[in-house]
Design an enzyme around this catalytic site. Structure first.
Site, PDB file in Angstrom:
ATOM      1  NE  ARG A 117      -4.509  -1.140   1.405  1.00 24.21           N
ATOM      2  CZ  ARG A 117      -5.681  -0.975   2.005  1.00 24.21           C
ATOM      3  NH1 ARG A 117      -5.761  -0.272   3.115  1.00 24.21           N
ATOM      4  NH2 ARG A 117      -6.784  -1.498   1.494  1.00 24.21           N
ATOM      5  CD  GLN A 122      -2.715   5.874  -4.033  1.00 27.58           C
ATOM      6  OE1 GLN A 122      -2.888   6.704  -4.919  1.00 27.58           O
ATOM      7  NE2 GLN A 122      -2.801   6.193  -2.755  1.00 27.58           N
ATOM      8  CG  ASP A 125      -4.975  -1.583  -3.938  1.00 28.00           C
ATOM      9  OD1 ASP A 125      -5.220  -2.801  -3.821  1.00 28.00           O
ATOM     10  OD2 ASP A 125      -5.016  -0.795  -2.978  1.00 28.00           O
ATOM     11  CB  SER A 128      -8.331  -0.635  -3.494  1.00 30.30           C
ATOM     12  OG  SER A 128      -7.540  -0.568  -2.326  1.00 30.30           O
ATOM     13  CE1 TYR A 223      -5.187  -4.358   3.235  1.00 32.52           C
ATOM     14  CE2 TYR A 223      -2.823  -3.934   3.240  1.00 32.52           C
ATOM     15  CZ  TYR A 223      -3.996  -4.203   2.559  1.00 32.52           C
ATOM     16  OH  TYR A 223      -3.968  -4.311   1.189  1.00 32.52           O
TER      17      TYR A 223
END
Length: 363
Positions: A117, A122, A125, A128, A223
């Site tokens: 992360r 991003q 990901d 997500s 997390y």
């Protein structure tokens, strides 16, 4: 480089690893893309759309890099070229046999759920992007099951009070669930062991439930981490008071690589009003509710507990579009000048590469 997109064979899986738009970008960058016939049909992408994007239809396993959604079966591993590369959500932490098979065939495998992360990752990901779908769909399942409207309605027959929704876990899925339930007009509250998400929850118009004695459990990468026995006991007692007033409870709490924590006990379910609904998004990793059964509804004391699995596959078009963008971004990171170029000093490569050169690298 030759990139392959096979059809997914896991029952109920309707997503595809690359969509025509992503294929067009890869072709423009000089790659050759081979798509198995019918690979995207269940997601709403016919073969002709792939042809128009510059792909060819054929054997998607006889390529340099195979892109998948689900991890391959043993038979599919046997179709991989030796050596070749594999990109997908391989569930590496619980797939030791698969990793050994891939290593034996000298496959360089990347497990995208292990992406760190960090800002640079991003756009890659997948957790997500797919959690966004799951959080959205969980609310729709709840709205379809609960025996009342979500919004407040003023009618000639009187005013109907809005539904009360409690979301447990304010990660990507939880935040999307909050936003969706709010759009449908429900009164929404949320709980998370990470105090840092309070502002995000409140920015979506929900109330953040805070324990009297705050438990802080934010681990690496943002997390949640596992609580101590005493902290978990206090958490369960606190949540039992919260769920009894909710018409809908959506649970999303997960700890990477471990069984999902129990947040809603049998006793807490028995304290809920008849007709209430729990949608447990952690069903595949054991469930956040003590009574959850993965893939099957449960009725207990008038409360319905849903344990849906693979919700992203139920919204395959948009889920595939997002997943394909993640995969394309990842390929752009590890493929340079038409070749796979691995830099194990790079945090992204180091975290995701699980087999290489005949060896299992992790977990």
């Amino acid at each position: 480089m030759k990139v392959g997109v096979p059809r997914e064979t896991v029952a109920g899986e309707r997503r595809v690893a690359l969509v025509p738009d992503s294929v067009a970008k890869l072709v423009k960058d000089g790659h050759e893309v081979v798509v198995e016939q019918g690979a995207g049909v269940a997601a709403g992408f016919p073969d002709d759309a792939y042809r128009a994007a510059g792909a060819t239809l054929g054997d998607a396993w006889a390529v340099d890099v195979v892109c998948k959604v689900q991890k391959p079966s043993s038979a599919e591993v046997g179709k991989l070229r030796e050596p070749a590369a594999l990109v997908g959500v391989l569930q590496a932490a619980t797939s030791a046999d698969l990793l050994r098979q891939l290593a034996q065939r000298r496959v360089t495998a990347f497990s995208l759920e292990l992406l760190p992360r960090i800002t640079r990752a991003q756009t890659m990901d997948v957790l997500s992007s797919q959690a966004t779908v799951a959080g959205y769909k969980a609310v729709l399942l709840a709205a379809d099951t609960v025996p009342k409207f979500f919004p407040m309605l003023v009618t000639a027959a009187g005013t109907l009070a809005p539904a009360r929704v409690l979301v447990l876990g304010a990660g990507v899925a939880g935040l999307q669930a909050i936003a969706t339930a709010r759009r449908l007009g429900a009164i929404v509250s949320a709980f998370d062991v990470r105090a840092a998400v309070k502002e995000q929850v409140e920015s979506l118009g929900a109330k953040f439930l805070a324990m009297e004695q705050q438990v802080e459990a934010e681990g690496a990468g943002g997390y949640a981490k596992e609580l101590s026995d005493d902290q978990h006991r206090r958490e369960i007692e606190f949540l039992a008071r919260g769920v009894k007033d909710a018409d809908v409870v959506i649970t999303t709490a997960a700890i990477p690589g471990k069984r999902a924590p129990i947040l809603v006990t049998r006793a807490a379910v028995e304290g809920m009003r008849p007709g209430s609904v729990i949608v447990d998004l952690a069903a595949e990793t054991g469930g956040n509710c003590e009574l959850t059964q993965s893939g099957a509804p449960v009725e207990h004391h008038g409360v319905t507990i849903l344990g849906p699995i693979n919700l992203p596959a139920t919204v395959p078009l948009h889920a595939s579009q997002m997943y394909a963008r993640n995969v394309t971004s990842f390929l752009n990171h590890v493929v340079k000048e038409g070749k796979l170029q691995l830099d194990f000093a790079d945090e992204i490569t180091q975290a995701t590469c699980v087999t290489h050169d005949g060896k299992v690298l992790q977990p």
